[in-house]
Design an enzyme around this catalytic site. Sequence first.
Site, mmCIF file in Angstrom:
data_model
loop_
_atom_site.group_PDB
_atom_site.id
_atom_site.type_symbol
_atom_site.label_atom_id
_atom_site.label_comp_id
_atom_site.label_asym_id
_atom_site.label_seq_id
_atom_site.Cartn_x
_atom_site.Cartn_y
_atom_site.Cartn_z
ATOM 1 N N CYS A 98 0.754 -1.257 -0.120
ATOM 2 C CA CYS A 98 -0.059 0.167 0.067
ATOM 3 C C CYS A 98 0.688 1.178 -0.055
ATOM 4 C CB CYS A 98 -1.051 -0.183 1.478
ATOM 5 S SG CYS A 98 -2.482 0.870 0.911
ATOM 6 N N HIS A 195 -3.576 -5.679 2.406
ATOM 7 C CA HIS A 195 -3.237 -5.873 3.911
ATOM 8 C C HIS A 195 -3.956 -7.238 4.526
ATOM 9 C CE1 HIS A 195 -2.019 -1.624 4.218
ATOM 10 N NE2 HIS A 195 -3.117 -1.357 3.465
#
Length: 251
Positions: A98, A195
Amino acid sequence: MSSRSTQQIHVVQLYPRDMNIYGDYGNALVLQRRIAWYGYEPVMHSYDPGDEFPAHADILIGGGGQDSGQDRIQQDLLSIGERLHSLAEAGTPMLMICGLYQLFGHYFETRQGRRIQGIGLLDVTTYGTDTRLIGNVVAESDQFGQIIGYENHSGQTYLGDDAQPLARVVTGEGNNEQDPHEGARHRNVLGSYLHGSLLPKNPAVADFLIAAAVQQKFGDSLGDLQAPDTAPVSLTELTEKARRSAASRPR
Ligand code: GLN
């Protein structure tokens, strides 16, 4: 099997103080455990702004963060950029999630038009949007099979000609709302929005990082070696359960 217990694999986690959300630290724990299972000695390092960069770096990982966290680490990241480029070109495996995935690209342009410059190790660029892409993701990859994770980002990322997508989204959005790509790859450097953490649910990706590291450092092949399942309940079964549950959850 020859004894590998004195052979160390150094794992460097980049910027855990500012870039470490939605369970990204779990990636470090999985690598630590699986490296030991394969008979090597894991040596874990945290690297935050201003620290001395570890002398040995066999696997690098990094997580996500808010735009403000990206601001805080940006100058330091640029200062170690050359080092990271030479490690990457030498074949060092890396996994960036990310916010750090975005800054391993050329830049992240915020919604307000401010550019947070990246190190351009991955040929990707990211633009802030008003839409937040949130939810569970299932993506199909050639090398790792189905990759399962959780995304939460408003930056949308586009691949240039020199980056291969990591996977193709089946459920969720991945890099952006326009194309079906999730993540990017250059040599052994993987970038991903997922994630969750990523590695507990995707041991194939963890083993890819470890295999690349031991190959590069010792010329070893993990070969047919199975990581022993020493958990009190079967870890393979738990992993499968976690994968099934995440894949079947609503977005
Ligand atoms: N700030 C970035 C975005 O929202 C990164 C977010 C994250 O790392 N989860 O796009």
